[in-house]
Design a protein around this motif. Sequence first.
Motif, PDB file in Angstrom:
ATOM      1  N   LEU A  51       1.372  -5.531  -9.586  1.00  0.00           N
ATOM      2  CA  LEU A  51       2.346  -4.465  -9.815  1.00  0.00           C
ATOM      3  C   LEU A  51       3.179  -4.751 -11.054  1.00  0.00           C
ATOM      4  CD1 LEU A  51       3.756  -3.534  -6.274  1.00  0.00           C
ATOM      5  CD2 LEU A  51       2.866  -1.912  -7.959  1.00  0.00           C
ATOM      6  N   ALA A  52       3.608  -5.991 -11.181  1.00  0.00           N
ATOM      7  CA  ALA A  52       4.432  -6.370 -12.322  1.00  0.00           C
ATOM      8  C   ALA A  52       3.610  -6.450 -13.605  1.00  0.00           C
ATOM      9  CB  ALA A  52       5.115  -7.712 -12.044  1.00  0.00           C
ATOM     10  N   LYS A  53       2.467  -7.085 -13.530  1.00  0.00           N
ATOM     11  CA  LYS A  53       1.670  -7.325 -14.734  1.00  0.00           C
ATOM     12  C   LYS A  53       0.953  -6.081 -15.234  1.00  0.00           C
ATOM     13  CE  LYS A  53      -2.146 -10.137 -16.516  1.00  0.00           C
ATOM     14  NZ  LYS A  53      -3.097  -9.049 -16.815  1.00  0.00           N
ATOM     15  N   GLU A  54       0.296  -5.362 -14.335  1.00  0.00           N
ATOM     16  CA  GLU A  54      -0.547  -4.245 -14.753  1.00  0.00           C
ATOM     17  C   GLU A  54       0.201  -2.915 -14.823  1.00  0.00           C
ATOM     18  OE1 GLU A  54      -3.639  -4.601 -15.658  1.00  0.00           O
ATOM     19  OE2 GLU A  54      -3.956  -6.680 -15.044  1.00  0.00           O
ATOM     20  N   HIS A  55       1.302  -2.790 -14.055  1.00  0.00           N
ATOM     21  CA  HIS A  55       1.965  -1.487 -13.959  1.00  0.00           C
ATOM     22  C   HIS A  55       3.425  -1.518 -14.408  1.00  0.00           C
ATOM     23  CE1 HIS A  55      -1.568   0.073 -11.849  1.00  0.00           C
ATOM     24  NE2 HIS A  55      -1.573  -1.062 -11.175  1.00  0.00           N
ATOM     25  N   VAL A 350      -6.832   0.175   3.052  1.00  0.00           N
ATOM     26  CA  VAL A 350      -6.009  -0.008   1.841  1.00  0.00           C
ATOM     27  C   VAL A 350      -5.611   1.394   1.426  1.00  0.00           C
ATOM     28  CG1 VAL A 350      -5.853  -1.058  -0.446  1.00  0.00           C
ATOM     29  CG2 VAL A 350      -7.446  -2.003   1.238  1.00  0.00           C
ATOM     30  N   SER A 351      -4.425   1.836   1.862  1.00  0.00           N
ATOM     31  CA  SER A 351      -4.217   3.278   1.913  1.00  0.00           C
ATOM     32  C   SER A 351      -2.757   3.688   1.873  1.00  0.00           C
ATOM     33  CB  SER A 351      -4.849   3.794   3.213  1.00  0.00           C
ATOM     34  OG  SER A 351      -4.645   5.167   3.416  1.00  0.00           O
ATOM     35  N   LYS A 352      -2.541   4.919   1.426  1.00  0.00           N
ATOM     36  CA  LYS A 352      -1.287   5.615   1.677  1.00  0.00           C
ATOM     37  C   LYS A 352      -1.209   5.935   3.162  1.00  0.00           C
ATOM     38  CE  LYS A 352      -0.313   9.032  -1.073  1.00  0.00           C
ATOM     39  NZ  LYS A 352      -0.429  10.294  -1.859  1.00  0.00           N
ATOM     40  N   THR A 353      -0.045   6.325   3.628  1.00  0.00           N
ATOM     41  CA  THR A 353       0.126   6.728   5.021  1.00  0.00           C
ATOM     42  C   THR A 353       0.788   8.110   5.056  1.00  0.00           C
ATOM     43  OG1 THR A 353       2.380   5.887   5.378  1.00  0.00           O
ATOM     44  CG2 THR A 353       0.551   4.293   5.575  1.00  0.00           C
ATOM     45  N   PRO A 354       0.868   8.730   6.228  1.00  0.00           N
ATOM     46  CA  PRO A 354       1.566  10.015   6.328  1.00  0.00           C
ATOM     47  C   PRO A 354       3.049   9.935   5.980  1.00  0.00           C
ATOM     48  CG  PRO A 354       0.126   9.694   8.221  1.00  0.00           C
ATOM     49  CD  PRO A 354       0.157   8.405   7.489  1.00  0.00           C
ATOM     50  N   VAL A 355       3.620   8.736   5.980  1.00  0.00           N
ATOM     51  CA  VAL A 355       5.017   8.564   5.578  1.00  0.00           C
ATOM     52  C   VAL A 355       5.049   8.354   4.067  1.00  0.00           C
ATOM     53  CG1 VAL A 355       7.114   7.174   5.842  1.00  0.00           C
ATOM     54  CG2 VAL A 355       5.564   7.516   7.803  1.00  0.00           C
ATOM     55  N   ALA A 356       5.684   9.236   3.350  1.00  0.00           N
ATOM     56  CA  ALA A 356       5.719   9.158   1.893  1.00  0.00           C
ATOM     57  C   ALA A 356       6.356   7.842   1.440  1.00  0.00           C
ATOM     58  CB  ALA A 356       6.503  10.338   1.320  1.00  0.00           C
ATOM     59  N   GLY A 357       5.712   7.187   0.503  1.00  0.00           N
ATOM     60  CA  GLY A 357       6.234   5.930  -0.031  1.00  0.00           C
ATOM     61  C   GLY A 357       5.885   4.712   0.793  1.00  0.00           C
ATOM     62  N   LEU A 358       5.123   4.890   1.875  1.00  0.00           N
ATOM     63  CA  LEU A 358       4.738   3.767   2.729  1.00  0.00           C
ATOM     64  C   LEU A 358       3.226   3.566   2.620  1.00  0.00           C
ATOM     65  CD1 LEU A 358       5.467   1.631   4.899  1.00  0.00           C
ATOM     66  CD2 LEU A 358       5.045   3.402   6.622  1.00  0.00           C
ATOM     67  N   ALA A 380      -2.016  -2.664  -5.623  1.00  0.00           N
ATOM     68  CA  ALA A 380      -0.965  -2.457  -6.623  1.00  0.00           C
ATOM     69  C   ALA A 380      -1.141  -1.108  -7.311  1.00  0.00           C
ATOM     70  CB  ALA A 380      -0.977  -3.590  -7.645  1.00  0.00           C
ATOM     71  N   HIS A 381      -2.375  -0.757  -7.644  1.00  0.00           N
ATOM     72  CA  HIS A 381      -2.651   0.544  -8.256  1.00  0.00           C
ATOM     73  C   HIS A 381      -2.270   1.678  -7.307  1.00  0.00           C
ATOM     74  CE1 HIS A 381      -5.055   4.101  -9.274  1.00  0.00           C
ATOM     75  NE2 HIS A 381      -5.071   3.652 -10.519  1.00  0.00           N
ATOM     76  N   THR A 382      -2.626   1.525  -6.040  1.00  0.00           N
ATOM     77  CA  THR A 382      -2.337   2.560  -5.045  1.00  0.00           C
ATOM     78  C   THR A 382      -0.837   2.801  -4.929  1.00  0.00           C
ATOM     79  OG1 THR A 382      -4.332   1.949  -3.828  1.00  0.00           O
ATOM     80  CG2 THR A 382      -2.666   3.218  -2.631  1.00  0.00           C
ATOM     81  N   ILE A 383      -0.056   1.722  -4.901  1.00  0.00           N
ATOM     82  CA  ILE A 383       1.401   1.844  -4.785  1.00  0.00           C
ATOM     83  C   ILE A 383       2.004   2.418  -6.061  1.00  0.00           C
ATOM     84  CG2 ILE A 383       3.548   0.536  -4.541  1.00  0.00           C
ATOM     85  CD1 ILE A 383       1.998  -1.412  -2.737  1.00  0.00           C
ATOM     86  N   ALA A 384       1.616   1.880  -7.212  1.00  0.00           N
ATOM     87  CA  ALA A 384       2.212   2.307  -8.476  1.00  0.00           C
ATOM     88  C   ALA A 384       1.895   3.760  -8.810  1.00  0.00           C
ATOM     89  CB  ALA A 384       1.732   1.391  -9.604  1.00  0.00           C
ATOM     90  N   GLU A 385       0.645   4.172  -8.552  1.00  0.00           N
ATOM     91  CA  GLU A 385       0.216   5.523  -8.923  1.00  0.00           C
ATOM     92  C   GLU A 385       0.316   6.517  -7.770  1.00  0.00           C
ATOM     93  OE1 GLU A 385      -0.562   6.254 -11.998  1.00  0.00           O
ATOM     94  OE2 GLU A 385      -0.418   4.177 -12.711  1.00  0.00           O
ATOM     95  N   ASP A 386       0.630   6.039  -6.586  1.00  0.00           N
ATOM     96  CA  ASP A 386       0.688   6.868  -5.378  1.00  0.00           C
ATOM     97  C   ASP A 386      -0.649   7.562  -5.115  1.00  0.00           C
ATOM     98  OD1 ASP A 386       2.094   7.779  -3.095  1.00  0.00           O
ATOM     99  OD2 ASP A 386       2.361   9.751  -4.039  1.00  0.00           O
ATOM    100  N   ARG A 387      -1.710   6.886  -5.441  1.00  0.00           N
ATOM    101  CA  ARG A 387      -3.062   7.364  -5.167  1.00  0.00           C
ATOM    102  C   ARG A 387      -3.990   6.154  -5.225  1.00  0.00           C
ATOM    103  NH1 ARG A 387      -5.807   7.614 -10.073  1.00  0.00           N
ATOM    104  NH2 ARG A 387      -4.439   7.545 -11.915  1.00  0.00           N
ATOM    105  N   PRO A 388      -5.079   6.181  -4.481  1.00  0.00           N
ATOM    106  CA  PRO A 388      -5.959   5.023  -4.467  1.00  0.00           C
ATOM    107  C   PRO A 388      -6.744   4.872  -5.762  1.00  0.00           C
ATOM    108  CG  PRO A 388      -6.917   6.793  -3.187  1.00  0.00           C
ATOM    109  CD  PRO A 388      -5.525   7.241  -3.561  1.00  0.00           C
ATOM    110  N   HIS A 389      -7.092   3.650  -6.088  1.00  0.00           N
ATOM    111  CA  HIS A 389      -8.074   3.411  -7.132  1.00  0.00           C
ATOM    112  C   HIS A 389      -9.437   3.770  -6.563  1.00  0.00           C
ATOM    113  CE1 HIS A 389     -10.676   1.114  -9.889  1.00  0.00           C
ATOM    114  NE2 HIS A 389      -9.687   1.254 -10.757  1.00  0.00           N
ATOM    115  N   GLU A 390     -10.400   4.067  -7.414  1.00  0.00           N
ATOM    116  CA  GLU A 390     -11.730   4.440  -6.912  1.00  0.00           C
ATOM    117  C   GLU A 390     -12.360   3.321  -6.092  1.00  0.00           C
ATOM    118  OE1 GLU A 390     -14.263   3.279 -10.971  1.00  0.00           O
ATOM    119  OE2 GLU A 390     -14.049   5.364 -10.345  1.00  0.00           O
TER     120      GLU A 390
END
Length: 416
Positions: A51-55, A350-358, A380-390
Motif C-alpha cells: 500500500l505504501a510502496k505501490e500506491h 481476497v475481496s471487498k465486502t458489502p460494508v463500504a471501506g471494509l 493492497a491494490h484492492t484496498i487502494a483502488e476499491d476494486r480487485p486486481h485481475e
Amino acid sequence: MKRYSALSLVRNALGSNKQWDRAWRSPEPKRKYDVVIVGGGGHGLATAYYLAKEHGVRNIAVLEKGWIGGGNTGRNTTIVRSNYLWTESSLLYEKSLQLWEDLSQELNYNVMFSQRGVYNLGHSLQDMRDIERRVSANRLNGIDAVVVDTAQIKQAIPLINTSATARYPILGASYQARGGVARHDAVAWGFARAADDYGVDIIEQCEVTGLNRDNGRIKGVETTRGRIEADKVGVVVAGNASVLATMAGLRFPVESHPLQAFVSEPMKPVLDTVVMSNAVHGYISQSDKGELVIGAGIDAYNGYGQRGSFHTIEHAMAAIIELFPMFSRVRMLRMWGGIVDVCPDACPIVSKTPVAGLYFNCGWGTGGFKATPGSGWAFAHTIAEDRPHELNAAFDLERFTTGALIDEHGAAGVAH
C-alpha cells in the motif's frame, strides 16, 4: 585464534546490543488513519508495505493482538510453490513466487528463500493422472513443472523408499524446480521493517474488539488500546476471519481447524529438497539448521487451539517413516499448531465486502505462507483502488452466491 571466557561472552551478549536501532518503531496509536490493517502476520504486513510502496498511502496502521510473527506466519512449514491446478489459483501463486524470487533484495532483508525444488508424490494410477493433468495445466500457464518417474525420484533423493512392496508405492511425482522454502520469521520481520521505513505504524499488543460502522460504511475499529478511526479497514487474520466478520454483521463460509507440524533434532544435511505426499498426509524438508521440518494434515474438528490431536501426529509420523525409514531413529525436538481458515473450495477470499471501506483477506487454508507477498500485493491494490486486481478478482466473496467456485482440493490437498 582469540579465545573468550564464559563471563566475557555473557557480558557481550547482555551489553553490546544496547545501541542497536529497533527494526521497527513501537508508536502509540493515532486517533485516525487512512487505512487500518487488522493482523500483523505476513499477509497483513505485506499489504501495508505494498500500500505504501505501490500506491503511495502513508497514513497506515497495522494492528496485531500479540506480537509480529506470533500467529500462523511463525507456525507453518515454510513451503513455497505455485503449481496449482486452475488458472485463477496458479497465476496468483505464480505472482507470489515471482515476488519471492527477489524479495530479499526488495526488502533489503534476507528471507532465506531457497529454491531447492518441490516434489509432489503419486502413489496410485489416479494420483498420476491428476499429476499429469496439473503439470499440463501449469505449463499452459507458463509455470515450470515436469512429471518424473520413480527412478528419477530415487536418483535425486537416495534416502527415499521406492520399494514396490511399500504400503504406498511411489509411482512418480510432479516436480517444480523453482519451488522451495523460506524462513517464516524473517519474512515477517523483513516486511515489518520495510513497512516501517515507509512510515507505517506497527502497533503490537492491540487486539481489535469491534468494527465500527455507520450507514453501511466502515468508520474504524474498537481495540484494547481505544477507538481508532479509519477510512478503510483491511482484515487479514488467519484462523479468526469469521470472528472478525461477525463483528461487521457478516457471515463467511469459513471453517477454522488446527494444523500441526514438528521439527527434529538437528543433523547433518541429508535432504536437499521438499517432498510432499497427499496420499499419506506427510511432507518434509530440512532446514538450514539441520532440523527435519515435518507437517501433517489438518485436524478434522473445528477449533482455535494452537495445538492438535495426538492421533494426527502419529499418522504423520507413520507417513514420514514409510517414505524415509532411516528417520525412525531421529528424535523429535518440538511441535506446534497453527489455525487455518478453510473455504469450501479450498481457495481464499481476497475481496471487498458489502460494508463500504471494509475488505477481507482470508480462507487461505493450508496454502497461506507461500502466497504471502502475492496476497499482500493484490490485497493492497484492492484496498487502494476499491476494486480487485485481475489476479484476485475470481476470489471475490460473491462467488459463494453465484456458484463460480474454484475447486483446488486436489492441488491444495494436504496442509502445506
